[in-house]
Write a protein that holds these residues in place. Structure first.
Motif, mmCIF file in Angstrom:
data_model
loop_
_atom_site.group_PDB
_atom_site.id
_atom_site.type_symbol
_atom_site.label_atom_id
_atom_site.label_comp_id
_atom_site.label_asym_id
_atom_site.label_seq_id
_atom_site.Cartn_x
_atom_site.Cartn_y
_atom_site.Cartn_z
ATOM 1 N N LYS A 149 0.784 -1.416 0.019
ATOM 2 C CA LYS A 149 -0.026 0.095 -0.086
ATOM 3 C C LYS A 149 0.944 1.403 0.225
ATOM 4 O O LYS A 149 0.382 2.334 -0.363
ATOM 5 C CB LYS A 149 -0.889 -0.011 1.426
ATOM 6 N N SER A 150 2.073 1.204 0.470
ATOM 7 C CA SER A 150 2.915 2.326 0.236
ATOM 8 C C SER A 150 3.238 2.857 -0.983
ATOM 9 O O SER A 150 3.759 3.990 -1.126
ATOM 10 C CB SER A 150 4.247 1.954 1.153
ATOM 11 N N TRP A 161 0.887 2.693 -3.629
ATOM 12 C CA TRP A 161 -0.415 3.058 -4.149
ATOM 13 C C TRP A 161 -0.486 4.513 -4.220
ATOM 14 O O TRP A 161 0.164 5.320 -3.508
ATOM 15 C CB TRP A 161 -1.326 2.606 -3.328
ATOM 16 N N SER A 212 -2.420 8.208 -3.713
ATOM 17 C CA SER A 212 -3.282 8.515 -2.742
ATOM 18 C C SER A 212 -4.916 8.199 -3.338
ATOM 19 O O SER A 212 -5.001 8.257 -4.279
ATOM 20 C CB SER A 212 -3.031 10.005 -2.189
ATOM 21 N N GLN A 213 -5.716 8.243 -2.044
ATOM 22 C CA GLN A 213 -7.163 8.080 -2.584
ATOM 23 C C GLN A 213 -7.481 9.273 -3.282
ATOM 24 O O GLN A 213 -8.222 9.109 -4.408
ATOM 25 C CB GLN A 213 -8.086 7.834 -1.421
ATOM 26 N N GLU A 214 -7.081 10.623 -3.000
ATOM 27 C CA GLU A 214 -7.281 11.802 -3.420
ATOM 28 C C GLU A 214 -6.959 11.916 -4.934
ATOM 29 O O GLU A 214 -7.575 12.198 -5.811
ATOM 30 C CB GLU A 214 -6.893 13.051 -2.829
ATOM 31 N N TYR A 260 -8.811 -0.264 -6.125
ATOM 32 C CA TYR A 260 -9.508 0.637 -5.827
ATOM 33 C C TYR A 260 -10.798 0.516 -6.716
ATOM 34 O O TYR A 260 -10.533 0.000 -7.812
ATOM 35 C CB TYR A 260 -9.152 2.188 -6.260
#
Length: 93
Positions: A32-33, A35, A37-39, A63
């Motif tokens: 996950k590091s 990935w 960001s969700q934004e 996602y």
């Protein structure tokens, strides 16, 4: 007795098989590091033309969104969270 054991084992295995069938795709093996960001991912999804996003979530290694595509068709889409590419898309009416 052997038949009963076989039937019981088969019955216990069914929920496991159902879980496998419902699992989403594997989108990445990266931690996950690595990935986005969700934004950043939400911005990329908007740039791709997806709109009216009702759900944005992490599903396994993806996602995932539920919303609409450029043609205003319902869309369920799984994205690679590292590069934002589409791994699987189901587009409806």
């Amino acid at each position: 007795m052997r038949i009963v054991s076989t039937v019981a084992l088969a019955a216990l295995s069914l929920p496991l098989l159902a879980g496998v069938a419902l699992a989403g795709p594997t989108c990445t093996k990266e931690p996950k590091s690595a990935w986005m960001s969700q934004e950043a991912m939400k911005a990329k999804i908007a740039d791709m033309g997806y709109q009216k996003i009702k759900t944005f979530k992490v599903t396994g290694s993806c996602y995932e969104i539920y919303g609409y595509d450029k043609a205003n068709k319902k869309a369920e889409v799984y994205f690679n969270p590292v590069d934002g590419s589409i791994v699987k898309a189901e587009i409806g009416d």
